[in-house]
Scaffold this motif. Structure first.
Motif, PDB file in Angstrom:
ATOM      1  N   LYS A  71       2.755  -4.862   3.235  1.00  0.00           N
ATOM      2  CA  LYS A  71       3.712  -3.804   3.556  1.00  0.00           C
ATOM      3  C   LYS A  71       3.033  -2.467   3.241  1.00  0.00           C
ATOM      4  CE  LYS A  71       7.530  -6.077   4.695  1.00  0.00           C
ATOM      5  NZ  LYS A  71       6.896  -7.350   4.991  1.00  0.00           N
ATOM      6  N   GLN A  72       2.996  -1.569   4.237  1.00  0.00           N
ATOM      7  CA  GLN A  72       2.366  -0.268   4.078  1.00  0.00           C
ATOM      8  C   GLN A  72       3.424   0.823   4.073  1.00  0.00           C
ATOM      9  OE1 GLN A  72      -0.831  -1.354   7.281  1.00  0.00           O
ATOM     10  NE2 GLN A  72      -1.727   0.242   6.001  1.00  0.00           N
ATOM     11  N   ARG A  73       3.331   1.736   3.105  1.00  0.00           N
ATOM     12  CA  ARG A  73       4.294   2.830   2.966  1.00  0.00           C
ATOM     13  C   ARG A  73       3.553   4.161   3.022  1.00  0.00           C
ATOM     14  NH1 ARG A  73       8.456   2.285  -1.764  1.00  0.00           N
ATOM     15  NH2 ARG A  73       9.699   3.410  -0.220  1.00  0.00           N
ATOM     16  N   GLU A  74       4.039   5.063   3.869  1.00  0.00           N
ATOM     17  CA  GLU A  74       3.438   6.386   3.993  1.00  0.00           C
ATOM     18  C   GLU A  74       4.316   7.423   3.326  1.00  0.00           C
ATOM     19  OE1 GLU A  74       2.131   9.517   7.510  1.00  0.00           O
ATOM     20  OE2 GLU A  74       1.704   7.386   7.742  1.00  0.00           O
ATOM     21  N   VAL A  75       3.704   8.225   2.451  1.00  0.00           N
ATOM     22  CA  VAL A  75       4.435   9.274   1.754  1.00  0.00           C
ATOM     23  C   VAL A  75       4.919  10.306   2.765  1.00  0.00           C
ATOM     24  CG1 VAL A  75       4.296  11.070  -0.009  1.00  0.00           C
ATOM     25  CG2 VAL A  75       3.077   8.900  -0.333  1.00  0.00           C
ATOM     26  N   GLY A  76       6.200  10.640   2.671  1.00  0.00           N
ATOM     27  CA  GLY A  76       6.793  11.596   3.596  1.00  0.00           C
ATOM     28  C   GLY A  76       7.511  10.944   4.759  1.00  0.00           C
ATOM     29  N   ILE A  77       7.204   9.659   5.005  1.00  0.00           N
ATOM     30  CA  ILE A  77       7.862   8.936   6.104  1.00  0.00           C
ATOM     31  C   ILE A  77       8.619   7.720   5.567  1.00  0.00           C
ATOM     32  CG2 ILE A  77       7.495   7.622   8.232  1.00  0.00           C
ATOM     33  CD1 ILE A  77       5.146   9.398   8.858  1.00  0.00           C
ATOM     34  N   ASN A  78       7.915   6.849   4.836  1.00  0.00           N
ATOM     35  CA  ASN A  78       8.528   5.645   4.293  1.00  0.00           C
ATOM     36  C   ASN A  78       8.963   5.810   2.849  1.00  0.00           C
ATOM     37  OD1 ASN A  78       5.767   4.374   5.961  1.00  0.00           O
ATOM     38  ND2 ASN A  78       7.838   4.139   6.783  1.00  0.00           N
ATOM     39  N   THR A  79       8.554   6.882   2.203  1.00  0.00           N
ATOM     40  CA  THR A  79       8.978   7.231   0.849  1.00  0.00           C
ATOM     41  C   THR A  79       8.833   8.730   0.693  1.00  0.00           C
ATOM     42  OG1 THR A  79       8.592   6.880  -1.518  1.00  0.00           O
ATOM     43  CG2 THR A  79       6.664   6.807  -0.080  1.00  0.00           C
ATOM     44  N   LEU A  80       9.684   9.328  -0.108  1.00  0.00           N
ATOM     45  CA  LEU A  80       9.660  10.776  -0.243  1.00  0.00           C
ATOM     46  C   LEU A  80       8.608  11.242  -1.238  1.00  0.00           C
ATOM     47  CD1 LEU A  80      13.479  11.626  -0.164  1.00  0.00           C
ATOM     48  CD2 LEU A  80      11.811  11.694   1.702  1.00  0.00           C
ATOM     49  N   ARG A  81       8.399  10.459  -2.300  1.00  0.00           N
ATOM     50  CA  ARG A  81       7.461  10.886  -3.334  1.00  0.00           C
ATOM     51  C   ARG A  81       6.517   9.753  -3.701  1.00  0.00           C
ATOM     52  NH1 ARG A  81      10.151  12.970  -8.436  1.00  0.00           N
ATOM     53  NH2 ARG A  81       7.947  13.294  -8.967  1.00  0.00           N
ATOM     54  N   ARG A  94       6.110   3.625  -8.820  1.00  0.00           N
ATOM     55  CA  ARG A  94       6.958   2.966  -9.833  1.00  0.00           C
ATOM     56  C   ARG A  94       7.806   1.874  -9.203  1.00  0.00           C
ATOM     57  NH1 ARG A  94       7.809   8.292 -11.697  1.00  0.00           N
ATOM     58  NH2 ARG A  94       9.879   8.293 -10.718  1.00  0.00           N
ATOM     59  N   ALA A  95       8.336   2.141  -8.011  1.00  0.00           N
ATOM     60  CA  ALA A  95       9.183   1.153  -7.342  1.00  0.00           C
ATOM     61  C   ALA A  95       8.396  -0.088  -6.943  1.00  0.00           C
ATOM     62  CB  ALA A  95       9.844   1.777  -6.115  1.00  0.00           C
ATOM     63  N   SER A  96       7.106   0.082  -6.655  1.00  0.00           N
ATOM     64  CA  SER A  96       6.294  -1.063  -6.221  1.00  0.00           C
ATOM     65  C   SER A  96       6.221  -2.152  -7.284  1.00  0.00           C
ATOM     66  CB  SER A  96       4.877  -0.597  -5.855  1.00  0.00           C
ATOM     67  OG  SER A  96       4.165  -0.166  -7.008  1.00  0.00           O
ATOM     68  N   LEU A  97       6.380  -1.779  -8.554  1.00  0.00           N
ATOM     69  CA  LEU A  97       6.339  -2.778  -9.622  1.00  0.00           C
ATOM     70  C   LEU A  97       7.536  -3.719  -9.556  1.00  0.00           C
ATOM     71  CD1 LEU A  97       5.193  -0.509 -12.610  1.00  0.00           C
ATOM     72  CD2 LEU A  97       3.796  -1.892 -11.064  1.00  0.00           C
ATOM     73  N   THR A 149       0.848  -1.194   0.000  1.00  0.00           N
ATOM     74  CA  THR A 149       0.000   0.000   0.000  1.00  0.00           C
ATOM     75  C   THR A 149       0.880   1.239   0.000  1.00  0.00           C
ATOM     76  OG1 THR A 149      -0.232   0.445   2.383  1.00  0.00           O
ATOM     77  CG2 THR A 149      -1.580  -1.337   1.454  1.00  0.00           C
ATOM     78  N   ILE A 150       0.442   2.267  -0.747  1.00  0.00           N
ATOM     79  CA  ILE A 150       1.120   3.563  -0.794  1.00  0.00           C
ATOM     80  C   ILE A 150       0.074   4.603  -0.434  1.00  0.00           C
ATOM     81  CG2 ILE A 150       2.478   5.140  -2.202  1.00  0.00           C
ATOM     82  CD1 ILE A 150       2.959   2.697  -4.084  1.00  0.00           C
ATOM     83  N   GLU A 151       0.213   5.211   0.746  1.00  0.00           N
ATOM     84  CA  GLU A 151      -0.847   6.062   1.280  1.00  0.00           C
ATOM     85  C   GLU A 151      -0.285   7.383   1.792  1.00  0.00           C
ATOM     86  OE1 GLU A 151      -3.725   3.509   3.713  1.00  0.00           O
ATOM     87  OE2 GLU A 151      -1.953   2.229   3.583  1.00  0.00           O
ATOM     88  N   ASP A 152      -1.129   8.382   1.841  1.00  0.00           N
ATOM     89  CA  ASP A 152      -0.721   9.714   2.297  1.00  0.00           C
ATOM     90  C   ASP A 152      -1.881  10.360   3.057  1.00  0.00           C
ATOM     91  OD1 ASP A 152       0.536  12.134   2.667  1.00  0.00           O
ATOM     92  OD2 ASP A 152       0.199  12.842   0.618  1.00  0.00           O
ATOM     93  N   PRO A 153      -1.973  10.121   4.383  1.00  0.00           N
ATOM     94  CA  PRO A 153      -1.143   9.244   5.205  1.00  0.00           C
ATOM     95  C   PRO A 153      -1.759   7.842   5.308  1.00  0.00           C
ATOM     96  CG  PRO A 153      -2.606  10.476   6.614  1.00  0.00           C
ATOM     97  CD  PRO A 153      -2.935  10.898   5.199  1.00  0.00           C
ATOM     98  N   ILE A 154      -1.077   6.941   6.027  1.00  0.00           N
ATOM     99  CA  ILE A 154      -1.654   5.641   6.344  1.00  0.00           C
ATOM    100  C   ILE A 154      -2.819   5.845   7.305  1.00  0.00           C
ATOM    101  CG2 ILE A 154      -1.249   3.463   7.569  1.00  0.00           C
ATOM    102  CD1 ILE A 154       1.610   3.523   6.477  1.00  0.00           C
ATOM    103  N   GLU A 155      -3.952   5.257   6.974  1.00  0.00           N
ATOM    104  CA  GLU A 155      -5.122   5.372   7.836  1.00  0.00           C
ATOM    105  C   GLU A 155      -5.329   4.086   8.620  1.00  0.00           C
ATOM    106  OE1 GLU A 155      -8.555   7.203   6.100  1.00  0.00           O
ATOM    107  OE2 GLU A 155      -7.369   8.301   4.639  1.00  0.00           O
TER     108      GLU A 155
END
Length: 404
Positions: A226-236, A242-245, A209-215
């Motif tokens: 695996k959960q990724r939050e924009v600004g914390i676990n990834t910058l953009r 793209r990386a998730s692929l 998951t790619i979320e902004d923010p994780i709910e």
């Protein structure tokens, strides 16, 4: 006078009176109430400051205990709650700036508060023992303000939400694009979380998951998540998508299809063997398809119609309405990409798609009016609510009169 200036000597009896600064009340030494963001004041177990002030945790706890969905706070305003779509004023005093920044210090680091002061906007999330909250802080005419959306710690299942079997059916697709749409506050995140939980429980998949923010926070069950939050676990956001692929996913959850780049990457992922789920702020299933196509110039829409027709699994547009028992219920506009729907999308005949949906209930499709009428027949909503929430009120009125 000379004697009074001597420092106190421990051996003297009786001891001298305390110096004047020790006699100051705690409120005047509480630097944590100032917008310079030092550490917050200590709190008691009930969430009330030792100095007698009101903490953010206590306000959020009250909202949670009373079943409210949002907390609205701002300088120069009385705190308010949102109760099933309606604003409720509280008996708390008007918030001043010192109090507001003391609340921020409970949920943000000092550097995050400084970033907010510079940008005047902040999105994030905070975790309490009883609830998770999504946080949005912003500047306004009266001063800084924030809205807290309460998110249950426990993810509700599709069965608990009383959703149709089609919600489970679309989760079994190996690849394709599933969109859950609706206005802000319509329960999109709750629906997607329930669908992800169903996959996590019933299937052995790799979910990213790619979320902004994780709910909603998920734990791996049969699936690995695996959960990724924009600004914390990834910058953009775009880089993470793209990386998730390259991260061997089976399911990719995207917080929102926000622009052309996100749409194109999502369609690419859906076409290359991944099940992609995301949200859009649209009010119906057909308008969702229109929104995606309208991101492109007319000369670019033909190849996009092909890509969308090949990749789309379903569009679920959702709203919430007040029920007769004082709760809220979801109603849906559901589009399933059958062969007939796919053909109409390829031709660009979206009006035909709109007319076909109410005739294909056996495929799991339905309109919002059909969904609202089912709630009315079950006694869960009143005739007034059905009419008020209907996107086509004339048609709804005819349904209620038995003419359709």
């Amino acid at each position: 006078m000379t004697e009074s200036k001597r420092p106190p000597t421990p051996s003297r009896v009786p001891p001298p009176p305390p110096p004047p600064r020790a006699a100051q009340p705690p409120a005047q030494t509480a630097a944590g109430n100032r917008p310079v963001t030092p550490p917050p004041m200590p709190t008691s177990a009930g969430g009330v400051k030792v100095g007698g002030g009101l903490t953010l945790e206590k306000i959020v706890r009250e909202a949670f205990d009373r079943g409210f969905s949002d907390v609205h706070l701002g300088v120069g305003e009385v705190p308010r709650f949102r109760d099933r779509g309606e604003m409720v004023i509280t008996d708390y005093p008007v918030t001043d700036e010192d109090t507001f920044y003391s609340w921020l210090s409970e949920i943000l680091r000092p550097d995050e508060i400084q970033d907010f002061k510079q940008t005047l906007d902040y999105d994030g999330a905070a975790q309490y023992d009883f609830s998770r909250v999504r946080v949005n802080i912003f500047g306004s005419l009266r001063g800084p303000a924030m809205v807290l959306r309460l998110i249950p710690v426990k993810v509700l299942t599709l069965d608990q939400l009383n959703f149709d079997p089609v919600f489970k059916d679309v989760c079994h697709y190996q690849k394709g694009l599933i969109l859950v749409t609706g206005p802000t506050g319509s329960g999109k995140s709750t629906t997607l979380a329930a669908m992800i939980d169903y996959i996590n429980t019933e299937m052995a998949r790799n979910i990213i998951t790619i979320e902004d923010p994780i709910e909603f926070v998920h734990r791996s069950k049969r699936s690995l998540i695996k959960q990724r939050e924009v600004g914390i676990n990834t910058l953009r956001f775009e880089v993470a998508l793209r990386a998730s692929l390259r991260e061997d996913p089976d399911v990719i959850l995207i917080g929102e299809l926000r622009d052309r780049e996100t749409v194109e990457t999502s369609l690419k992922a859906a076409q290359t063997g991944h099940l992609v789920m995301g949200t859009l702020h649209t009010n119906s299933a057909v308008k969702t398809v229109e929104r995606i196509l309208n991101m492109y110039d007319p000369t670019e829409q033909a190849p996009m119609r092909v890509a969308l027709a090949e990749s789309l699994v379903a569009v679920i547009s959702q709203g919430l309405c007040r029920t007769t028992d004082g709760k809220r219920a979801a109603f849906h506009d559901i589009l399933i990409n059958t062969d007939a729907i796919r053909d109409y999308i390829l031709r660009g005949q979206l009006d035909e798609v709109d007319a076909l949906i109410p005739k294909c209930t056996f495929d799991g499709m339905k309109t919002m009016n059909q969904s609202l009428y089912a709630l009315y027949e079950a006694g869960r909503i009143t005739e007034e609510v059905a009419l008020d929430m209907s996107p086509k009120q004339n048609e709804m009125a005819q349904m209620l009169r038995g003419r359709i």
